[in-house]
Structures are given as structure tokens and as C-alpha cells.
Design a protein around this motif. Sequence first.
Motif, PDB file in Angstrom:
ATOM      1  N   THR A   1       0.815  -1.217   0.000  1.00  0.00           N
ATOM      2  CA  THR A   1       0.000   0.000   0.000  1.00  0.00           C
ATOM      3  C   THR A   1       0.843   1.259   0.000  1.00  0.00           C
ATOM      4  N   ALA A   2       2.104   1.182   0.376  1.00  0.00           N
ATOM      5  CA  ALA A   2       2.936   2.375   0.471  1.00  0.00           C
ATOM      6  C   ALA A   2       4.017   2.435  -0.600  1.00  0.00           C
ATOM      7  N   VAL A   3       3.953   1.543  -1.562  1.00  0.00           N
ATOM      8  CA  VAL A   3       4.967   1.540  -2.609  1.00  0.00           C
ATOM      9  C   VAL A   3       4.721   2.721  -3.530  1.00  0.00           C
ATOM     10  N   GLY A   4       5.749   3.518  -3.740  1.00  0.00           N
ATOM     11  CA  GLY A   4       5.653   4.699  -4.594  1.00  0.00           C
ATOM     12  C   GLY A   4       5.972   4.341  -6.031  1.00  0.00           C
ATOM     13  N   ARG A   5       6.339   5.337  -6.768  1.00  0.00           N
ATOM     14  CA  ARG A   5       6.732   5.123  -8.159  1.00  0.00           C
ATOM     15  C   ARG A   5       8.021   4.314  -8.208  1.00  0.00           C
ATOM     16  N   ARG A   6       8.218   3.585  -9.248  1.00  0.00           N
ATOM     17  CA  ARG A   6       9.420   2.777  -9.501  1.00  0.00           C
ATOM     18  C   ARG A   6       9.643   1.724  -8.425  1.00  0.00           C
ATOM     19  N   GLY A   7       8.616   1.296  -7.709  1.00  0.00           N
ATOM     20  CA  GLY A   7       8.783   0.257  -6.696  1.00  0.00           C
ATOM     21  C   GLY A   7       9.495   0.740  -5.450  1.00  0.00           C
ATOM     22  N   SER A   8       9.458   2.034  -5.197  1.00  0.00           N
ATOM     23  CA  SER A   8      10.141   2.602  -4.037  1.00  0.00           C
ATOM     24  C   SER A   8       9.266   2.548  -2.797  1.00  0.00           C
ATOM     25  N   VAL A   9       9.939   2.521  -1.650  1.00  0.00           N
ATOM     26  CA  VAL A   9       9.270   2.576  -0.361  1.00  0.00           C
ATOM     27  C   VAL A   9       9.913   3.723   0.418  1.00  0.00           C
ATOM     28  N   TYR A  10       9.100   4.436   1.200  1.00  0.00           N
ATOM     29  CA  TYR A  10       9.578   5.592   1.950  1.00  0.00           C
ATOM     30  C   TYR A  10       9.641   5.247   3.437  1.00  0.00           C
ATOM     31  N   TYR A  11      10.773   5.578   4.068  1.00  0.00           N
ATOM     32  CA  TYR A  11      10.998   5.310   5.486  1.00  0.00           C
ATOM     33  C   TYR A  11      11.384   6.610   6.184  1.00  0.00           C
ATOM     34  N   ALA A  12      10.922   6.769   7.425  1.00  0.00           N
ATOM     35  CA  ALA A  12      11.271   7.938   8.223  1.00  0.00           C
ATOM     36  C   ALA A  12      12.399   7.578   9.173  1.00  0.00           C
ATOM     37  N   ILE A  13      13.407   8.425   9.229  1.00  0.00           N
ATOM     38  CA  ILE A  13      14.546   8.264  10.117  1.00  0.00           C
ATOM     39  C   ILE A  13      14.466   9.366  11.170  1.00  0.00           C
ATOM     40  N   ARG A  14      14.500   8.978  12.446  1.00  0.00           N
ATOM     41  CA  ARG A  14      14.484   9.955  13.534  1.00  0.00           C
ATOM     42  C   ARG A  14      15.884  10.523  13.721  1.00  0.00           C
ATOM     43  N   THR A  15      15.950  11.851  13.850  1.00  0.00           N
ATOM     44  CA  THR A  15      17.238  12.525  14.031  1.00  0.00           C
ATOM     45  C   THR A  15      17.130  13.526  15.178  1.00  0.00           C
ATOM     46  N   THR A  16      18.256  14.081  15.568  1.00  0.00           N
ATOM     47  CA  THR A  16      18.264  15.177  16.530  1.00  0.00           C
ATOM     48  C   THR A  16      17.656  16.391  15.837  1.00  0.00           C
ATOM     49  N   ALA A  17      16.712  17.064  16.494  1.00  0.00           N
ATOM     50  CA  ALA A  17      16.056  18.229  15.905  1.00  0.00           C
ATOM     51  C   ALA A  17      17.092  19.303  15.582  1.00  0.00           C
ATOM     52  N   GLY A  18      16.980  19.854  14.398  1.00  0.00           N
ATOM     53  CA  GLY A  18      17.919  20.880  13.960  1.00  0.00           C
ATOM     54  C   GLY A  18      19.120  20.325  13.213  1.00  0.00           C
ATOM     55  N   ARG A  19      19.282  19.011  13.202  1.00  0.00           N
ATOM     56  CA  ARG A  19      20.424  18.376  12.532  1.00  0.00           C
ATOM     57  C   ARG A  19      19.990  17.552  11.318  1.00  0.00           C
ATOM     58  N   GLU A  20      18.805  17.814  10.812  1.00  0.00           N
ATOM     59  CA  GLU A  20      18.269  17.024   9.711  1.00  0.00           C
ATOM     60  C   GLU A  20      19.127  17.139   8.450  1.00  0.00           C
ATOM     61  N   ILE A  21      19.564  18.348   8.140  1.00  0.00           N
ATOM     62  CA  ILE A  21      20.369  18.543   6.922  1.00  0.00           C
ATOM     63  C   ILE A  21      21.733  17.895   7.076  1.00  0.00           C
ATOM     64  N   ASP A  22      22.327  17.987   8.266  1.00  0.00           N
ATOM     65  CA  ASP A  22      23.613  17.330   8.511  1.00  0.00           C
ATOM     66  C   ASP A  22      23.493  15.826   8.293  1.00  0.00           C
ATOM     67  N   VAL A  23      22.431  15.231   8.841  1.00  0.00           N
ATOM     68  CA  VAL A  23      22.209  13.791   8.694  1.00  0.00           C
ATOM     69  C   VAL A  23      21.994  13.442   7.224  1.00  0.00           C
ATOM     70  N   ALA A  24      21.188  14.246   6.511  1.00  0.00           N
ATOM     71  CA  ALA A  24      20.933  13.985   5.096  1.00  0.00           C
ATOM     72  C   ALA A  24      22.228  14.038   4.275  1.00  0.00           C
ATOM     73  N   LEU A  25      23.090  14.992   4.574  1.00  0.00           N
ATOM     74  CA  LEU A  25      24.358  15.097   3.844  1.00  0.00           C
ATOM     75  C   LEU A  25      25.278  13.914   4.143  1.00  0.00           C
ATOM     76  N   MET A  26      25.304  13.466   5.412  1.00  0.00           N
ATOM     77  CA  MET A  26      26.130  12.298   5.755  1.00  0.00           C
ATOM     78  C   MET A  26      25.594  11.038   5.073  1.00  0.00           C
ATOM     79  N   MET A  27      24.266  10.905   5.025  1.00  0.00           N
ATOM     80  CA  MET A  27      23.671   9.744   4.349  1.00  0.00           C
ATOM     81  C   MET A  27      23.939   9.796   2.850  1.00  0.00           C
ATOM     82  N   GLU A  28      23.875  10.989   2.269  1.00  0.00           N
ATOM     83  CA  GLU A  28      24.165  11.132   0.846  1.00  0.00           C
ATOM     84  C   GLU A  28      25.601  10.718   0.545  1.00  0.00           C
ATOM     85  N   ASN A  29      26.521  11.174   1.381  1.00  0.00           N
ATOM     86  CA  ASN A  29      27.925  10.831   1.208  1.00  0.00           C
ATOM     87  C   ASN A  29      28.129   9.308   1.293  1.00  0.00           C
TER      88      ASN A  29
END
Length: 160
Positions: free
Chosen positions: A5-33
Motif C-alpha cells: 500500500t505504500a509503494v511509490g513510483r518505480r517500486g520505491s518505499v519511503y521510510y522515516a529516520i528519527r534525528t536530533t532536531a535541527g540536525r536534519e540537513i547534517d544527517v541527510a548530507l552524511m547519508m548522501e555521502n
Amino acid sequence: MSARTAVGRRGSVYYAIRTTAGREIDVALMMENRARVMGERLDVRSIIVPPEIKGYVIIESSGVHVIYPLIKDIKYVKGRAYGIIKFEEVEKLIKPKPIIEMIKEGDIVEIIAGPFRGMRAKVISVNKSKNEITVNIMESEFPLPIVIPADFVKPMKRGG
């Protein structure tokens, strides 16, 4: 809720990751790297930092098996929120709201375009059908109501 029921386009699934508030962009950049370094082994399709929600980053991937190696040992990650997110819910989070929806009578706005650019004004009325607002320029010594497009203003303060 099942994964189907939650499969998006191209067979993708979306997951939420809990982070320290205010550090979302830092976490996203580390995950991207990490996703770039690990390349083919991690099927990460997108990393989303929703502007309205503090303390969460959303990851689009092929499955949950991709998430754990991606977030392992990242400093500000608190864990994965249980369940998956529907594509429609992600779309609501990242779709920008029109400015006219955020402005109410009595609000203080800054005019960012047109001949009155840089001035502050108080909203007198809002016409959503025409996407126009009537404002009173605060810098003028006498009431000076003008009608301008809602896209010409930036909200400053909530009125009373």
C-alpha cells in the motif's frame, strides 16, 4: 499497513529516520555521502528533509535492508521510525503551500516586489480568488491601502 500500500513510483518505499532536531540537513548530507561511497550496494533513490517536520529525514529506497547500513554510526541519527510512509503523504510534505493560504487579515508582511519593495505593511483583506491582498503601508504617515498580488509579499508576523 503492508508494503504494497505504500509503494511509490518505480517500486520505491519511503521510510522515516528519527534525528536530533535541527540536525536534519547534517544527517541527510552524511547519508548522501555514504550512499555515494557505497554506490551500487545501497539502492537509495532520494533523501528528503521535510521543512515542516523537525527531527525526521525521509529516505526513498527499494527496501528496509538498505536503511540500516545507511544510518549505521551516523552521529545524530536516533533510529528508524516504525512503518513506512505512503507516497501521497510524502508529496503533501514537500509540496509548497501558496503564500495566499498562509496570510490572514491583521498579519504584518514585507513587500518583496514592485514599487513598494522593502516596505512593511499590515494586511487589511485577502482575496483568494484573485490571489490579491489589500495592505496598509506602515511607513506612511496616513493610511495608504494598496492592492498587490499575494506573491509580492513575505509573511513577517501573525496579527492579532
